[in-house]
Design a protein around this motif. Sequence first.
Motif, PDB file in Angstrom:
ATOM      1  N   GLN A  38      79.718  58.885  21.265  1.00 55.47           N
ATOM      2  CA  GLN A  38      79.352  58.997  19.847  1.00 55.47           C
ATOM      3  C   GLN A  38      80.259  59.990  19.132  1.00 55.47           C
ATOM      4  O   GLN A  38      80.758  59.728  18.035  1.00 55.47           O
ATOM      5  CB  GLN A  38      77.894  59.446  19.754  1.00 55.47           C
ATOM      6  CG  GLN A  38      77.449  59.863  18.366  1.00 55.47           C
ATOM      7  CD  GLN A  38      77.152  58.673  17.497  1.00 55.47           C
ATOM      8  OE1 GLN A  38      76.138  57.999  17.656  1.00 55.47           O
ATOM      9  NE2 GLN A  38      78.048  58.376  16.583  1.00 55.47           N
ATOM     10  N   ALA A  39      80.488  61.130  19.795  1.00 60.51           N
ATOM     11  CA  ALA A  39      81.345  62.158  19.191  1.00 60.51           C
ATOM     12  C   ALA A  39      82.762  61.634  19.028  1.00 60.51           C
ATOM     13  O   ALA A  39      83.439  61.896  18.034  1.00 60.51           O
ATOM     14  CB  ALA A  39      81.328  63.405  20.074  1.00 60.51           C
ATOM     15  N   TYR A  40      83.222  60.889  20.002  1.00 60.66           N
ATOM     16  CA  TYR A  40      84.569  60.285  19.970  1.00 60.66           C
ATOM     17  C   TYR A  40      84.693  59.362  18.769  1.00 60.66           C
ATOM     18  O   TYR A  40      85.666  59.407  18.016  1.00 60.66           O
ATOM     19  CB  TYR A  40      84.763  59.485  21.265  1.00 60.66           C
ATOM     20  CG  TYR A  40      86.182  59.441  21.742  1.00 60.66           C
ATOM     21  CD1 TYR A  40      87.121  58.615  21.123  1.00 60.66           C
ATOM     22  CD2 TYR A  40      86.585  60.195  22.840  1.00 60.66           C
ATOM     23  CE1 TYR A  40      88.427  58.566  21.577  1.00 60.66           C
ATOM     24  CE2 TYR A  40      87.881  60.144  23.303  1.00 60.66           C
ATOM     25  CZ  TYR A  40      88.797  59.328  22.663  1.00 60.66           C
ATOM     26  OH  TYR A  40      90.091  59.279  23.112  1.00 60.66           O
ATOM     27  N   ILE A  41      83.660  58.522  18.601  1.00 61.50           N
ATOM     28  CA  ILE A  41      83.662  57.565  17.477  1.00 61.50           C
ATOM     29  C   ILE A  41      83.646  58.304  16.148  1.00 61.50           C
ATOM     30  O   ILE A  41      84.328  57.932  15.195  1.00 61.50           O
ATOM     31  CB  ILE A  41      82.440  56.622  17.555  1.00 61.50           C
ATOM     32  CG1 ILE A  41      82.464  55.826  18.847  1.00 61.50           C
ATOM     33  CG2 ILE A  41      82.415  55.678  16.366  1.00 61.50           C
ATOM     34  CD1 ILE A  41      81.199  55.024  19.071  1.00 61.50           C
ATOM     35  N   ASP A  42      82.831  59.368  16.100  1.00 64.87           N
ATOM     36  CA  ASP A  42      82.755  60.140  14.847  1.00 64.87           C
ATOM     37  C   ASP A  42      84.104  60.707  14.470  1.00 64.87           C
ATOM     38  O   ASP A  42      84.448  60.805  13.301  1.00 64.87           O
ATOM     39  CB  ASP A  42      81.741  61.291  14.992  1.00 64.87           C
ATOM     40  CG  ASP A  42      80.312  60.775  15.042  1.00 64.87           C
ATOM     41  OD1 ASP A  42      79.428  61.522  15.486  1.00 64.87           O
ATOM     42  OD2 ASP A  42      80.097  59.610  14.647  1.00 64.87           O
ATOM     43  N   ASP A  43      84.865  61.112  15.502  1.00 69.76           N
ATOM     44  CA  ASP A  43      86.173  61.712  15.239  1.00 69.76           C
ATOM     45  C   ASP A  43      87.216  60.683  14.822  1.00 69.76           C
ATOM     46  O   ASP A  43      88.030  60.932  13.940  1.00 69.76           O
ATOM     47  CB  ASP A  43      86.684  62.429  16.502  1.00 69.76           C
ATOM     48  CG  ASP A  43      86.132  63.845  16.580  1.00 69.76           C
ATOM     49  OD1 ASP A  43      86.244  64.464  17.647  1.00 69.76           O
ATOM     50  OD2 ASP A  43      85.585  64.307  15.560  1.00 69.76           O
ATOM     51  N   CYS A  44      87.237  59.545  15.524  1.00 66.93           N
ATOM     52  CA  CYS A  44      88.239  58.508  15.220  1.00 66.93           C
ATOM     53  C   CYS A  44      87.530  57.181  14.961  1.00 66.93           C
ATOM     54  O   CYS A  44      87.245  56.439  15.880  1.00 66.93           O
ATOM     55  CB  CYS A  44      89.235  58.318  16.346  1.00 66.93           C
ATOM     56  SG  CYS A  44      89.125  59.533  17.663  1.00 66.93           S
ATOM     57  N   ASP A  46      88.273  54.251  13.782  1.00 62.06           N
ATOM     58  CA  ASP A  46      88.819  52.907  14.022  1.00 62.06           C
ATOM     59  C   ASP A  46      89.043  52.604  15.481  1.00 62.06           C
ATOM     60  O   ASP A  46      89.578  51.572  15.838  1.00 62.06           O
ATOM     61  CB  ASP A  46      90.142  52.737  13.277  1.00 62.06           C
ATOM     62  CG  ASP A  46      89.896  52.665  11.775  1.00 62.06           C
ATOM     63  OD1 ASP A  46      90.805  53.006  11.015  1.00 62.06           O
ATOM     64  OD2 ASP A  46      88.766  52.275  11.393  1.00 62.06           O
ATOM     65  N   ILE A  47      88.676  53.525  16.337  1.00 59.14           N
ATOM     66  CA  ILE A  47      88.993  53.348  17.756  1.00 59.14           C
ATOM     67  C   ILE A  47      88.303  52.111  18.308  1.00 59.14           C
ATOM     68  O   ILE A  47      87.160  51.804  17.967  1.00 59.14           O
ATOM     69  CB  ILE A  47      88.559  54.599  18.560  1.00 59.14           C
ATOM     70  CG1 ILE A  47      89.227  54.602  19.916  1.00 59.14           C
ATOM     71  CG2 ILE A  47      87.060  54.687  18.708  1.00 59.14           C
ATOM     72  CD1 ILE A  47      90.494  55.343  19.934  1.00 59.14           C
ATOM     73  N   GLU A  48      89.006  51.405  19.194  1.00 57.50           N
ATOM     74  CA  GLU A  48      88.401  50.229  19.814  1.00 57.50           C
ATOM     75  C   GLU A  48      88.221  50.393  21.305  1.00 57.50           C
ATOM     76  O   GLU A  48      87.288  49.851  21.893  1.00 57.50           O
ATOM     77  CB  GLU A  48      89.259  49.000  19.521  1.00 57.50           C
ATOM     78  CG  GLU A  48      88.962  48.420  18.152  1.00 57.50           C
ATOM     79  CD  GLU A  48      89.816  47.215  17.854  1.00 57.50           C
ATOM     80  OE1 GLU A  48      89.840  46.804  16.696  1.00 57.50           O
ATOM     81  OE2 GLU A  48      90.460  46.695  18.802  1.00 57.50           O
ATOM     82  N   THR A  49      89.155  51.115  21.919  1.00 59.83           N
ATOM     83  CA  THR A  49      89.032  51.371  23.353  1.00 59.83           C
ATOM     84  C   THR A  49      88.890  52.861  23.583  1.00 59.83           C
ATOM     85  O   THR A  49      89.722  53.654  23.168  1.00 59.83           O
ATOM     86  CB  THR A  49      90.283  50.877  24.108  1.00 59.83           C
ATOM     87  OG1 THR A  49      90.469  49.505  23.827  1.00 59.83           O
ATOM     88  CG2 THR A  49      90.108  51.078  25.605  1.00 59.83           C
ATOM     89  N   ILE A  50      87.831  53.237  24.247  1.00 58.59           N
ATOM     90  CA  ILE A  50      87.585  54.649  24.510  1.00 58.59           C
ATOM     91  C   ILE A  50      87.778  54.937  26.000  1.00 58.59           C
ATOM     92  O   ILE A  50      87.123  54.307  26.839  1.00 58.59           O
ATOM     93  CB  ILE A  50      86.156  55.028  24.087  1.00 58.59           C
ATOM     94  CG1 ILE A  50      86.011  54.830  22.590  1.00 58.59           C
ATOM     95  CG2 ILE A  50      85.849  56.480  24.468  1.00 58.59           C
ATOM     96  CD1 ILE A  50      84.646  55.136  22.062  1.00 58.59           C
ATOM     97  N   PRO A  51      88.644  55.884  26.320  1.00 58.40           N
ATOM     98  CA  PRO A  51      88.844  56.216  27.735  1.00 58.40           C
ATOM     99  C   PRO A  51      87.702  57.078  28.267  1.00 58.40           C
ATOM    100  O   PRO A  51      87.261  58.007  27.597  1.00 58.40           O
ATOM    101  CB  PRO A  51      90.148  57.009  27.721  1.00 58.40           C
ATOM    102  CG  PRO A  51      90.215  57.621  26.356  1.00 58.40           C
ATOM    103  CD  PRO A  51      89.486  56.710  25.424  1.00 58.40           C
ATOM    104  N   ILE A  52      87.224  56.751  29.469  1.00 59.91           N
ATOM    105  CA  ILE A  52      86.201  57.565  30.135  1.00 59.91           C
ATOM    106  C   ILE A  52      86.820  58.041  31.444  1.00 59.91           C
ATOM    107  O   ILE A  52      86.618  57.439  32.503  1.00 59.91           O
ATOM    108  CB  ILE A  52      84.922  56.736  30.422  1.00 59.91           C
ATOM    109  CG1 ILE A  52      84.495  55.922  29.222  1.00 59.91           C
ATOM    110  CG2 ILE A  52      83.793  57.623  30.917  1.00 59.91           C
ATOM    111  CD1 ILE A  52      83.763  56.676  28.142  1.00 59.91           C
ATOM    112  N   PRO A  53      87.596  59.099  31.390  1.00 57.40           N
ATOM    113  CA  PRO A  53      88.432  59.481  32.526  1.00 57.40           C
ATOM    114  C   PRO A  53      87.678  59.977  33.760  1.00 57.40           C
ATOM    115  O   PRO A  53      88.206  59.968  34.851  1.00 57.40           O
ATOM    116  CB  PRO A  53      89.312  60.598  31.961  1.00 57.40           C
ATOM    117  CG  PRO A  53      88.536  61.153  30.804  1.00 57.40           C
ATOM    118  CD  PRO A  53      87.756  60.023  30.242  1.00 57.40           C
ATOM    119  N   ASN A  54      86.436  60.397  33.575  1.00 51.57           N
ATOM    120  CA  ASN A  54      85.742  61.017  34.711  1.00 51.57           C
ATOM    121  C   ASN A  54      84.822  60.094  35.475  1.00 51.57           C
ATOM    122  O   ASN A  54      84.189  60.511  36.435  1.00 51.57           O
ATOM    123  CB  ASN A  54      84.875  62.188  34.215  1.00 51.57           C
ATOM    124  CG  ASN A  54      85.731  63.276  33.596  1.00 51.57           C
ATOM    125  OD1 ASN A  54      86.942  63.255  33.731  1.00 51.57           O
ATOM    126  ND2 ASN A  54      85.087  64.183  32.912  1.00 51.57           N
TER     127      ASN A  54
END
Lengths: 154, 300
Positions: A38-44, A46-54
């Motif tokens: 949610q925080a990621y989306i709030d920041d950017c 238009d993002i379509e792919t969100i990395p979940i590195p962990n």
Amino acid sequence: MAEEKSQASSSKMLTLKASDGVLFEVELNIAKEMKTVQAYIDDCEDIETIPIPNVLGKHLAIVIEYIKKTNEEYDAEFEKQWNMDDLQLLLLAANYLNISGLQECLCKAIAKRIENKSPEYVRKVFNIENDHSPEEEAKLRKEYKWAFEGVDKD
Amino acid sequence: MRRLKNSTAAASTVDTISSLPDAILCHILYFLTTKEAVATSILSKRWIHLWHHVHNLKFPDINVETVKSSVLFNEFVYSVLLSREVIAGYNVMNSFTLDIRYDNPHLAFDLGFPNIRKWINVAVQRKLEHLCIRLDVDNLDDNGLDYDADYPNLPVSIFTCRTLVNQLQRPYDVVTIFHNLTDLLLHYHNRWDLVLHQCPKLQNLQLSKGLCDPMWCEKGQENWVEPEFVPQCLLSSLRTCTIHDFSDLQSELMLEQYILKNAIILQTMTIWCKTEQPEMESKLSICPMASETCELSLCC
């Protein structure tokens, strides 16, 4: 025609990319349950792919399923399927992704598996190395004597 | 090294737990009893202080049979309270569960209760929200009139505790108000209405007989006495009522009818009986209900 309608009325889709490259397409409202996402989306926006590195793909799949299905009944049966390794990795994932319901469910589950067990058993279950000196350990056992009485042997 | 049965399923193959942050480990400890949580201090150096940051006290199923065990237990509780204060600074206590069976009145009244009052005081200062206390004293008859067989008064501090939302209790002979109490589980007593008067904002009520000692069960057989005034919570806040261990005593039926007649915003009344009670069922279903939307269910 009906398909188009449901696309429009359902949430926007988002792609989550697990640490091992596995991709998951999820609805926005499912993804939003993960406060980190949610925080990621709030920041950017238009993002379509969100990395979940962990988080590994296999665990992200379980997490997404949990979010979709969670209710009292589901939660009660949920933890029984997983071994200790997976439980802890799922807990790490739930913590990283900031999903409080899942975190609580997993903490309860792990607690249940170690309740009323001896420290030796718990060390084995968690694969913890005892780095106390014998004197340190004896001191702790003496200071809180009552806590060490009458515990299950393995 | 001895292998556990199903070791691959039950035990970790690597030490993942050490990569979990402290806050999560404390969250796990939250679901253990205080005894189990404190015992984790010897797992490894990392675990020495973790249990100090757990925001509850949980002591279920405690049996105090001798003076020695009483002293040992009391010492333990004090050292938990004190060391949490020292290590964790001002410590919030979310919930306090205490369930003790004393073998005889001396252990309970002389060695137990004075300390319990102090512990509750401390808990209240730490913004306690959930309190669950159950105290059983065996062999009360042996000492006859030596002890006031009524249960101990709760410390005064609890009545001003604005954070308390949830409590399991037996009734106490004090007249004071629980300002925020919304959920109550009450062991059935013939002065139940006095307790309700003390809880003006009560929303959820459960009545149970629990482990009824013979003295109390007999009292239950007395004739029903209608309360002089209807408790405020029935008139303005009670939403759910659950009756456990319902039997065919006339007084119990009258109690249920009284609640149904007066609880204006009651939404559900659930009655658990041990066996089918078709007569009771029909009597209750024709009882006048103050709340138009109330759902009555009888379960066995």
